[in-house]
Design a protein around this motif. Structure first.
Motif, PDB file in Angstrom:
ATOM      1  N   THR A  22     -57.210  20.075  -1.938  1.00 54.24           N
ATOM      2  CA  THR A  22     -56.444  21.520  -0.705  1.00 54.24           C
ATOM      3  C   THR A  22     -55.021  22.362  -1.864  1.00 54.24           C
ATOM      4  O   THR A  22     -54.021  22.148  -1.526  1.00 54.24           O
ATOM      5  N   CYS A  23     -55.354  22.094  -3.300  1.00 58.67           N
ATOM      6  CA  CYS A  23     -54.518  23.124  -3.745  1.00 58.67           C
ATOM      7  C   CYS A  23     -54.990  24.697  -3.427  1.00 58.67           C
ATOM      8  O   CYS A  23     -55.092  25.777  -3.940  1.00 58.67           O
ATOM      9  N   GLN A  24     -56.267  24.369  -3.071  1.00 54.39           N
ATOM     10  CA  GLN A  24     -57.283  25.748  -2.065  1.00 54.39           C
ATOM     11  C   GLN A  24     -55.489  26.813  -1.245  1.00 54.39           C
ATOM     12  O   GLN A  24     -54.902  26.108  -0.345  1.00 54.39           O
ATOM     13  N   THR A  25     -56.158  28.176  -0.692  1.00 58.55           N
ATOM     14  CA  THR A  25     -55.520  28.504   0.070  1.00 58.55           C
ATOM     15  C   THR A  25     -56.106  27.531   1.589  1.00 58.55           C
ATOM     16  O   THR A  25     -56.916  27.119   1.723  1.00 58.55           O
ATOM     17  N   VAL A  26     -55.159  28.298   2.555  1.00 59.79           N
ATOM     18  CA  VAL A  26     -55.381  27.304   3.305  1.00 59.79           C
ATOM     19  C   VAL A  26     -56.155  27.104   4.300  1.00 59.79           C
ATOM     20  O   VAL A  26     -57.183  27.421   4.694  1.00 59.79           O
ATOM     21  N   LYS A  27     -56.327  28.423   4.214  1.00 56.66           N
ATOM     22  CA  LYS A  27     -57.670  29.957   4.784  1.00 56.66           C
ATOM     23  C   LYS A  27     -59.474  29.013   4.228  1.00 56.66           C
ATOM     24  O   LYS A  27     -60.748  28.345   5.218  1.00 56.66           O
ATOM     25  N   SER A  28     -59.078  28.689   2.962  1.00 53.83           N
ATOM     26  CA  SER A  28     -60.380  28.026   2.438  1.00 53.83           C
ATOM     27  C   SER A  28     -60.498  26.518   2.457  1.00 53.83           C
ATOM     28  O   SER A  28     -61.703  26.371   3.104  1.00 53.83           O
ATOM     29  N   ILE A  29     -59.612  25.932   3.300  1.00 58.26           N
ATOM     30  CA  ILE A  29     -59.089  24.527   3.749  1.00 58.26           C
ATOM     31  C   ILE A  29     -60.295  24.185   4.621  1.00 58.26           C
ATOM     32  O   ILE A  29     -60.890  23.792   5.422  1.00 58.26           O
ATOM     33  N   LYS A  51     -47.664  14.009  24.280  1.00 59.23           N
ATOM     34  CA  LYS A  51     -46.820  12.501  25.413  1.00 59.23           C
ATOM     35  C   LYS A  51     -48.336  12.255  25.629  1.00 59.23           C
ATOM     36  O   LYS A  51     -49.409  12.696  25.661  1.00 59.23           O
ATOM     37  N   PRO A  52     -48.109  11.016  25.577  1.00 58.04           N
ATOM     38  CA  PRO A  52     -49.824  10.172  25.255  1.00 58.04           C
ATOM     39  C   PRO A  52     -50.163   9.484  26.596  1.00 58.04           C
ATOM     40  O   PRO A  52     -51.114  10.078  27.257  1.00 58.04           O
ATOM     41  N   GLU A  53     -49.538   9.740  27.692  1.00 58.78           N
ATOM     42  CA  GLU A  53     -49.774  10.708  29.156  1.00 58.78           C
ATOM     43  C   GLU A  53     -50.658  11.347  29.467  1.00 58.78           C
ATOM     44  O   GLU A  53     -51.050  12.124  30.541  1.00 58.78           O
ATOM     45  N   GLU A  54     -50.695  12.368  28.163  1.00 60.25           N
ATOM     46  CA  GLU A  54     -51.074  13.383  28.880  1.00 60.25           C
ATOM     47  C   GLU A  54     -52.685  14.023  28.430  1.00 60.25           C
ATOM     48  O   GLU A  54     -53.051  13.136  26.994  1.00 60.25           O
ATOM     49  N   VAL A  55     -53.283  14.788  28.351  1.00 60.00           N
ATOM     50  CA  VAL A  55     -54.987  15.414  27.822  1.00 60.00           C
ATOM     51  C   VAL A  55     -54.449  15.977  26.467  1.00 60.00           C
ATOM     52  O   VAL A  55     -54.067  16.989  27.134  1.00 60.00           O
ATOM     53  N   LEU A  56     -54.504  15.397  25.473  1.00 60.80           N
ATOM     54  CA  LEU A  56     -54.376  16.038  23.915  1.00 60.80           C
ATOM     55  C   LEU A  56     -54.928  17.325  23.837  1.00 60.80           C
ATOM     56  O   LEU A  56     -55.676  17.087  24.395  1.00 60.80           O
ATOM     57  N   ILE A  57     -54.285  18.187  23.640  1.00 62.42           N
ATOM     58  CA  ILE A  57     -55.278  19.664  22.835  1.00 62.42           C
ATOM     59  C   ILE A  57     -54.862  19.529  20.946  1.00 62.42           C
ATOM     60  O   ILE A  57     -53.991  19.304  21.562  1.00 62.42           O
ATOM     61  N   PRO A  58     -56.026  18.989  21.320  1.00 65.68           N
ATOM     62  CA  PRO A  58     -56.716  18.989  19.760  1.00 65.68           C
ATOM     63  C   PRO A  58     -55.874  19.883  18.864  1.00 65.68           C
ATOM     64  O   PRO A  58     -56.194  21.504  18.884  1.00 65.68           O
ATOM     65  N   ALA A  59     -55.454  19.618  17.702  1.00 64.33           N
ATOM     66  CA  ALA A  59     -55.124  20.507  16.863  1.00 64.33           C
ATOM     67  C   ALA A  59     -55.792  20.105  15.000  1.00 64.33           C
ATOM     68  O   ALA A  59     -56.201  19.158  14.673  1.00 64.33           O
ATOM     69  N   LEU A  60     -56.027  21.460  14.275  1.00 63.69           N
ATOM     70  CA  LEU A  60     -55.885  20.979  12.782  1.00 63.69           C
ATOM     71  C   LEU A  60     -54.975  21.060  12.179  1.00 63.69           C
ATOM     72  O   LEU A  60     -53.554  20.999  12.287  1.00 63.69           O
ATOM     73  N   PRO A  61     -55.011  19.487  10.703  1.00 66.23           N
ATOM     74  CA  PRO A  61     -53.358  18.998  10.269  1.00 66.23           C
ATOM     75  C   PRO A  61     -53.388  20.864   9.087  1.00 66.23           C
ATOM     76  O   PRO A  61     -53.784  21.215   9.391  1.00 66.23           O
ATOM     77  N   GLU A  62     -52.379  20.254   9.209  1.00 75.18           N
ATOM     78  CA  GLU A  62     -51.507  21.799   8.602  1.00 75.18           C
ATOM     79  C   GLU A  62     -51.185  21.619   7.403  1.00 75.18           C
ATOM     80  O   GLU A  62     -50.558  21.060   6.685  1.00 75.18           O
ATOM     81  N   ILE A  63     -52.110  22.353   6.239  1.00 77.34           N
ATOM     82  CA  ILE A  63     -52.006  22.252   4.772  1.00 77.34           C
ATOM     83  C   ILE A  63     -50.959  22.727   4.443  1.00 77.34           C
ATOM     84  O   ILE A  63     -51.159  24.595   4.664  1.00 77.34           O
ATOM     85  N   PRO A  64     -49.994  22.712   3.307  1.00 75.31           N
ATOM     86  CA  PRO A  64     -49.377  23.438   2.547  1.00 75.31           C
ATOM     87  C   PRO A  64     -50.047  24.196   1.977  1.00 75.31           C
ATOM     88  O   PRO A  64     -51.080  23.569   0.829  1.00 75.31           O
ATOM     89  N   LEU A  65     -49.147  25.218   1.209  1.00 80.61           N
ATOM     90  CA  LEU A  65     -49.684  26.320   0.454  1.00 80.61           C
ATOM     91  C   LEU A  65     -49.573  26.287  -0.826  1.00 80.61           C
ATOM     92  O   LEU A  65     -48.485  25.572  -1.283  1.00 80.61           O
ATOM     93  N   VAL A  66     -50.865  25.889  -1.906  1.00 78.54           N
ATOM     94  CA  VAL A  66     -50.326  25.295  -3.447  1.00 78.54           C
ATOM     95  C   VAL A  66     -51.180  26.418  -4.383  1.00 78.54           C
ATOM     96  O   VAL A  66     -52.191  26.192  -3.850  1.00 78.54           O
ATOM     97  N   LYS A 331     -58.144   9.439   3.744  1.00 77.29           N
ATOM     98  CA  LYS A 331     -59.379   9.818   2.770  1.00 77.29           C
ATOM     99  C   LYS A 331     -58.563  10.569   1.272  1.00 77.29           C
ATOM    100  O   LYS A 331     -58.352  10.185   0.561  1.00 77.29           O
ATOM    101  N   ALA A 332     -57.994  12.108   2.336  1.00 77.25           N
ATOM    102  CA  ALA A 332     -57.541  12.429   0.517  1.00 77.25           C
ATOM    103  C   ALA A 332     -56.253  12.118   0.118  1.00 77.25           C
ATOM    104  O   ALA A 332     -55.806  12.590  -1.050  1.00 77.25           O
ATOM    105  N   ARG A 333     -55.645  11.006   0.147  1.00 78.01           N
ATOM    106  CA  ARG A 333     -54.201  10.083   0.536  1.00 78.01           C
ATOM    107  C   ARG A 333     -54.739   8.868  -0.425  1.00 78.01           C
ATOM    108  O   ARG A 333     -53.841   8.111  -0.628  1.00 78.01           O
TER     109      ARG A 333
END
Length: 367
Positions: A22-29, A51-66, A331-333
């Motif tokens: 996770t110390c790499q850039t967001v792109k490499s992650i 909102k739980p009643e909606e069909v959700l649109i999946p997203a990726l976790p946002e990784i901080p740039l380190v 698992k990273a945490r």
């Protein structure tokens, strides 16, 4: 990083590798953590509450740039508290922490188990510990008073010359040290209870250390063992306000001081989670989104299976993450995250209910 001894568990090694990744850039992650199908269907977007009643649109976790070569104070916190059957910090060869400040600063306060860097890497005498001994450590962590400039830069050399010298001396010896971003000041501001003026090196001193729950969401969501949930010092230091008790028979430790959600779950192939998952996800979300926001500790007996299933359900529903990406985040945490197969199957069904289709394959997440 040197040769890792067999005494350090595989899960702890995986935790450190995930933290280094996770110390790499967001792109490499994104490239490392996404399959072809992920790239076509998932976008790196800002974390949102759905909102739980909606069909959700999946997203990726946002990784901080380190910056390369650095890890964050939160990652250091989770390294110090890593456990898989037993606390990793009890192993004297798990992590070598070198305080690259002055001896006076070290004596005032330093990270628990830290050593003065000149006792290992002296500016004139060179390495005072043999390379063979250095290779026995799974992790070598360095820190200065503050700073996070790129390793080797003019700014870094000016801010922390001792740390930079130590970093490159270790690198020249074939080691792979990492630096704590923000230094001691950043870590102490968040985790003063993991700092001490005392030197902690002997085995019995290590075994007397308090091991804290893993921090899943910084300053918000924690996961751990039943004994940790019963230690009021831990509760107070982490400012826990709410607890999800996912055990079958352990009583709530502080019912007059904290708010509890009691789930009465068993860790077996017959346990049904159909009611528990949305209930727990909603409970956690309401606490974290409250005014003022609270802090939640999720626990079961060992902090591996039942509590992980609950935390994963929250991340899926209220962070819009697929089970695969929620599990990678976990698992990273917390390397010992390990929901049983029955729970994984039910989480896959829950994913399908949330997103309208199954995004994760059981073979990709089998632990």
């Amino acid at each position: 990083m040197g040769v890792v001894l067999s005494r350090v568990s595989n899960s702890c090694r995986r935790l450190f590798q995930e933290l280094v990744n996770t110390c790499q850039t967001v792109k490499s992650i994104r490239e490392a953590n996404s399959t072809d199908s992920d790239q076509s269907s998932l976008a790196l977007i800002e974390t949102k509450v759905c909102k739980p009643e909606e069909v959700l649109i999946p997203a990726l976790p946002e990784i901080p740039l380190v910056e390369r070569g650095y890890i964050t104070p939160q990652q250091v916190y989770n390294l110090l508290n890593a456990e898989a059957g037993h606390p990793a910090l009890h192993d004297p060869y798990y992590i070598l922490i070198l305080d690259c400040r002055s001896a006076g600063r070290y004596k005032q306060n330093h990270l628990v188990t830290g050593r003065v860097s000149v006792t290992v890497i002296h500016p004139e005498l060179g390495c005072l510990i043999s390379c063979v001994q250095l290779q026995e450590f799974s992790i070598i962590l360095l820190y200065a008073e503050e700073g996070s400039s790129p390793v080797g830069s003019v700014e870094a050399r000016a801010d922390s010359p001792s740390l930079q010298r130590c970093f490159f001396q270790l690198s020249d010896l074939g080691m792979d040290p990492v630096i704590m971003q923000g230094g001691f000041l950043a870590f102490h501001a968040l985790y003063p209870f993991l700092c001490t003026p005392h030197m902690v090196l002997l085995e019995h001193e290590r075994h007397a250390l308090t091991i804290y729950p893993s921090e899943i969401l910084e300053g918000a969501l924690y996961q751990g063992l039943q004994p940790q949930a019963s230690d009021y010092r831990i509760i107070k230091n982490l400012h826990i306000t709410h607890v999800v008790n996912a055990t079958a028979d352990s009583s709530d430790a502080f019912p007059n001081a904290l708010n509890y959600l009691r789930l009465h779950l068993s860790d077996n192939a017959q346990q049904d989670l159909v009611e528990a998952l949305p209930l727990a996800a909603r409970f956690i979300s309401e606490v974290l989104m409250g005014e003022p926001a609270g802090r939640v500790l999720v626990h079961c007996s060992l902090g591996r299976s039942r509590s992980s299933a609950v935390t994963l359900a929250f991340l899926m529903e209220h962070r819009c993450w697929s089970l695969l990406h929620a599990l990678r985040w976990m698992k990273a945490r917390r390397a010992c995250t390990a929901p049983n197969v029955n729970f994984l199957r039910q989480l896959l069904t829950y994913e399908e209910q949330l997103f309208g289709s199954r995004l994760t394959n059981l073979d990709d997440i089998r632990l």
